[in-house]
Design a protein around this motif. Sequence first.
Motif, PDB file in Angstrom:
ATOM      1  N   GLU A  22       0.780  -1.227   0.000  1.00 40.67           N
ATOM      2  CA  GLU A  22       0.000   0.000   0.000  1.00 40.67           C
ATOM      3  C   GLU A  22       0.818   1.288   0.000  1.00 40.67           C
ATOM      4  OE1 GLU A  22      -3.480   0.145   2.434  1.00 40.67           O
ATOM      5  OE2 GLU A  22      -3.604  -2.037   2.515  1.00 40.67           O
ATOM      6  N   LEU A  23       2.006   1.256   0.550  1.00 42.39           N
ATOM      7  CA  LEU A  23       2.842   2.453   0.579  1.00 42.39           C
ATOM      8  C   LEU A  23       3.580   2.531  -0.747  1.00 42.39           C
ATOM      9  CD1 LEU A  23       3.655   4.818   2.405  1.00 42.39           C
ATOM     10  CD2 LEU A  23       5.596   3.467   3.141  1.00 42.39           C
ATOM     11  N   LYS A  24       3.161   3.461  -1.568  1.00 45.54           N
ATOM     12  CA  LYS A  24       3.698   3.547  -2.930  1.00 45.54           C
ATOM     13  C   LYS A  24       4.769   4.631  -2.999  1.00 45.54           C
ATOM     14  CE  LYS A  24      -0.554   1.899  -5.082  1.00 45.54           C
ATOM     15  NZ  LYS A  24      -0.791   0.960  -4.066  1.00 45.54           N
ATOM     16  N   ASN A  25       5.977   4.251  -2.647  1.00 42.96           N
ATOM     17  CA  ASN A  25       7.108   5.168  -2.736  1.00 42.96           C
ATOM     18  C   ASN A  25       8.306   4.367  -3.225  1.00 42.96           C
ATOM     19  OD1 ASN A  25       9.289   6.928  -2.328  1.00 42.96           O
ATOM     20  ND2 ASN A  25       8.207   7.966  -0.675  1.00 42.96           N
ATOM     21  N   PRO A  26       8.713   4.570  -4.485  1.00 46.99           N
ATOM     22  CA  PRO A  26       9.815   3.768  -5.032  1.00 46.99           C
ATOM     23  C   PRO A  26      11.151   3.987  -4.314  1.00 46.99           C
ATOM     24  CG  PRO A  26       9.207   5.532  -6.540  1.00 46.99           C
ATOM     25  CD  PRO A  26       8.194   5.542  -5.433  1.00 46.99           C
ATOM     26  N   LYS A  27      11.298   5.094  -3.625  1.00 40.98           N
ATOM     27  CA  LYS A  27      12.546   5.359  -2.909  1.00 40.98           C
ATOM     28  C   LYS A  27      12.682   4.515  -1.648  1.00 40.98           C
ATOM     29  CE  LYS A  27      12.893  10.139  -4.489  1.00 40.98           C
ATOM     30  NZ  LYS A  27      12.862  11.535  -4.076  1.00 40.98           N
ATOM     31  N   LEU A  28      11.576   3.910  -1.203  1.00 42.61           N
ATOM     32  CA  LEU A  28      11.622   3.112   0.019  1.00 42.61           C
ATOM     33  C   LEU A  28      12.489   1.875  -0.166  1.00 42.61           C
ATOM     34  CD1 LEU A  28      10.624   2.819   2.911  1.00 42.61           C
ATOM     35  CD2 LEU A  28       8.656   1.576   2.009  1.00 42.61           C
ATOM     36  N   GLY A  29      12.439   1.252  -1.329  1.00 48.80           N
ATOM     37  CA  GLY A  29      13.244   0.063  -1.572  1.00 48.80           C
ATOM     38  C   GLY A  29      12.678  -1.147  -0.858  1.00 48.80           C
ATOM     39  N   PHE A  30      13.529  -2.149  -0.677  1.00 42.32           N
ATOM     40  CA  PHE A  30      13.106  -3.389  -0.044  1.00 42.32           C
ATOM     41  C   PHE A  30      13.286  -3.264   1.466  1.00 42.32           C
ATOM     42  CE2 PHE A  30      13.685  -7.782   1.358  1.00 42.32           C
ATOM     43  CZ  PHE A  30      12.525  -8.336   0.832  1.00 42.32           C
ATOM     44  N   VAL A  31      12.185  -3.263   2.190  1.00 47.18           N
ATOM     45  CA  VAL A  31      12.224  -3.102   3.641  1.00 47.18           C
ATOM     46  C   VAL A  31      11.542  -4.303   4.286  1.00 47.18           C
ATOM     47  CG1 VAL A  31      10.108  -1.726   3.661  1.00 47.18           C
ATOM     48  CG2 VAL A  31      11.672  -1.542   5.567  1.00 47.18           C
ATOM     49  N   THR A  32      12.100  -4.749   5.412  1.00 44.09           N
ATOM     50  CA  THR A  32      11.551  -5.867   6.165  1.00 44.09           C
ATOM     51  C   THR A  32      11.290  -5.417   7.594  1.00 44.09           C
ATOM     52  OG1 THR A  32      12.856  -7.412   4.848  1.00 44.09           O
ATOM     53  CG2 THR A  32      11.982  -8.233   6.924  1.00 44.09           C
ATOM     54  N   VAL A  33      10.099  -5.707   8.093  1.00 49.14           N
ATOM     55  CA  VAL A  33       9.793  -5.442   9.500  1.00 49.14           C
ATOM     56  C   VAL A  33      10.293  -6.644  10.287  1.00 49.14           C
ATOM     57  CG1 VAL A  33       7.978  -5.004  11.195  1.00 49.14           C
ATOM     58  CG2 VAL A  33       7.773  -4.057   8.891  1.00 49.14           C
ATOM     59  N   THR A  34      11.321  -6.426  11.098  1.00 53.22           N
ATOM     60  CA  THR A  34      11.931  -7.538  11.823  1.00 53.22           C
ATOM     61  C   THR A  34      11.302  -7.766  13.196  1.00 53.22           C
ATOM     62  OG1 THR A  34      13.663  -6.078  12.667  1.00 53.22           O
ATOM     63  CG2 THR A  34      14.143  -7.302  10.645  1.00 53.22           C
ATOM     64  N   ASP A  35      10.745  -6.715  13.795  1.00 51.56           N
ATOM     65  CA  ASP A  35      10.160  -6.864  15.126  1.00 51.56           C
ATOM     66  C   ASP A  35       9.264  -5.678  15.428  1.00 51.56           C
ATOM     67  OD1 ASP A  35       9.695  -8.071  17.590  1.00 51.56           O
ATOM     68  OD2 ASP A  35      11.451  -7.200  18.548  1.00 51.56           O
ATOM     69  N   VAL A  36       8.279  -5.889  16.280  1.00 55.83           N
ATOM     70  CA  VAL A  36       7.439  -4.823  16.820  1.00 55.83           C
ATOM     71  C   VAL A  36       7.332  -5.068  18.314  1.00 55.83           C
ATOM     72  CG1 VAL A  36       5.138  -3.778  16.863  1.00 55.83           C
ATOM     73  CG2 VAL A  36       6.115  -4.514  14.694  1.00 55.83           C
ATOM     74  N   GLN A  37       7.553  -4.014  19.099  1.00 58.20           N
ATOM     75  CA  GLN A  37       7.444  -4.121  20.554  1.00 58.20           C
ATOM     76  C   GLN A  37       6.555  -3.002  21.063  1.00 58.20           C
ATOM     77  OE1 GLN A  37      11.488  -3.994  21.948  1.00 58.20           O
ATOM     78  NE2 GLN A  37      11.898  -6.112  21.370  1.00 58.20           N
ATOM     79  N   CYS A  38       5.403  -3.372  21.607  1.00 59.18           N
ATOM     80  CA  CYS A  38       4.469  -2.393  22.170  1.00 59.18           C
ATOM     81  C   CYS A  38       4.761  -2.193  23.651  1.00 59.18           C
ATOM     82  CB  CYS A  38       3.031  -2.878  22.022  1.00 59.18           C
ATOM     83  SG  CYS A  38       2.428  -2.875  20.347  1.00 59.18           S
ATOM     84  N   THR A  39       4.505  -0.986  24.115  1.00 59.49           N
ATOM     85  CA  THR A  39       4.612  -0.721  25.545  1.00 59.49           C
ATOM     86  C   THR A  39       3.442  -1.413  26.237  1.00 59.49           C
ATOM     87  OG1 THR A  39       3.390   1.346  25.261  1.00 59.49           O
ATOM     88  CG2 THR A  39       5.793   1.490  25.254  1.00 59.49           C
ATOM     89  N   GLY A  40       3.527  -1.565  27.539  1.00 62.19           N
ATOM     90  CA  GLY A  40       2.492  -2.257  28.302  1.00 62.19           C
ATOM     91  C   GLY A  40       1.117  -1.629  28.171  1.00 62.19           C
ATOM     92  N   ASP A  41       1.054  -0.308  28.064  1.00 60.96           N
ATOM     93  CA  ASP A  41      -0.245   0.366  27.927  1.00 60.96           C
ATOM     94  C   ASP A  41      -0.675   0.525  26.469  1.00 60.96           C
ATOM     95  OD1 ASP A  41       1.550   2.278  27.084  1.00 60.96           O
ATOM     96  OD2 ASP A  41       0.858   3.844  28.451  1.00 60.96           O
ATOM     97  N   LEU A  42       0.092  -0.047  25.545  1.00 59.86           N
ATOM     98  CA  LEU A  42      -0.191  -0.037  24.100  1.00 59.86           C
ATOM     99  C   LEU A  42      -0.262   1.372  23.509  1.00 59.86           C
ATOM    100  CD1 LEU A  42      -2.907  -2.848  23.932  1.00 59.86           C
ATOM    101  CD2 LEU A  42      -0.443  -3.053  23.633  1.00 59.86           C
ATOM    102  N   SER A  43       0.456   2.303  24.109  1.00 58.42           N
ATOM    103  CA  SER A  43       0.443   3.670  23.569  1.00 58.42           C
ATOM    104  C   SER A  43       1.499   3.868  22.490  1.00 58.42           C
ATOM    105  CB  SER A  43       0.645   4.694  24.690  1.00 58.42           C
ATOM    106  OG  SER A  43       1.911   4.507  25.298  1.00 58.42           O
ATOM    107  N   ILE A  44       2.572   3.093  22.553  1.00 56.08           N
ATOM    108  CA  ILE A  44       3.675   3.229  21.591  1.00 56.08           C
ATOM    109  C   ILE A  44       4.068   1.845  21.089  1.00 56.08           C
ATOM    110  CG2 ILE A  44       6.090   3.919  21.293  1.00 56.08           C
ATOM    111  CD1 ILE A  44       5.626   6.040  23.462  1.00 56.08           C
ATOM    112  N   ALA A  45       4.309   1.760  19.782  1.00 56.26           N
ATOM    113  CA  ALA A  45       4.827   0.527  19.186  1.00 56.26           C
ATOM    114  C   ALA A  45       6.154   0.857  18.525  1.00 56.26           C
ATOM    115  CB  ALA A  45       3.853  -0.038  18.160  1.00 56.26           C
ATOM    116  N   LYS A  46       7.215   0.224  18.994  1.00 58.26           N
ATOM    117  CA  LYS A  46       8.528   0.382  18.374  1.00 58.26           C
ATOM    118  C   LYS A  46       8.621  -0.627  17.242  1.00 58.26           C
ATOM    119  CE  LYS A  46      10.889   1.975  22.513  1.00 58.26           C
ATOM    120  NZ  LYS A  46      11.978   1.714  23.452  1.00 58.26           N
ATOM    121  N   VAL A  47       8.795  -0.123  16.023  1.00 62.54           N
ATOM    122  CA  VAL A  47       8.826  -0.971  14.835  1.00 62.54           C
ATOM    123  C   VAL A  47      10.267  -1.022  14.341  1.00 62.54           C
ATOM    124  CG1 VAL A  47       7.910  -1.333  12.518  1.00 62.54           C
ATOM    125  CG2 VAL A  47       6.481  -0.226  14.261  1.00 62.54           C
TER     126      VAL A  47
END
Length: 127
Positions: A22-47
């Motif tokens: 869905e993100l259509k930006n050719p400059k992004l290149g090949f990206v892989t999401v290796t991990d996501v860590q949410c805080t206990g209160d689910l206010s922040i997700a570190k991607v």
Amino acid sequence: MPKTDRIDAILRKEISRILQFELKNPKLGFVTVTDVQCTGDLSIAKVYVSFLGKQERNDAGMKILNQSKGFIRSTVAKNVKMRKVPELQFFQDTSIEYGNRIEKKIREISEQENRTAEEAGSTGNQD
């Protein structure tokens, strides 16, 4: 499995899908999401993401992700049934690169030890 672990896995899968389709930006290149860590209160997700290519491309990719995090978050909110979608913070995951460097050093040491053993074996057989 704790609730945050399940949410981490759901977010990782959905963010990966958004970046790929869905993100259509050719400059992004090949990206892989290796991990996501949410805080206990689910206010922040570190991607945590990794890029294929040189550091300049990684820096450009991180800039694009940070500029697009509102779009990514709103798309997650449309597709995932959550009361509140956490704020997304993107970080470059260098663990793969670090692992490759360690593996290369181990290989070099092993090759050096093999050469040393071969040299010692060839000089010891002279009778």
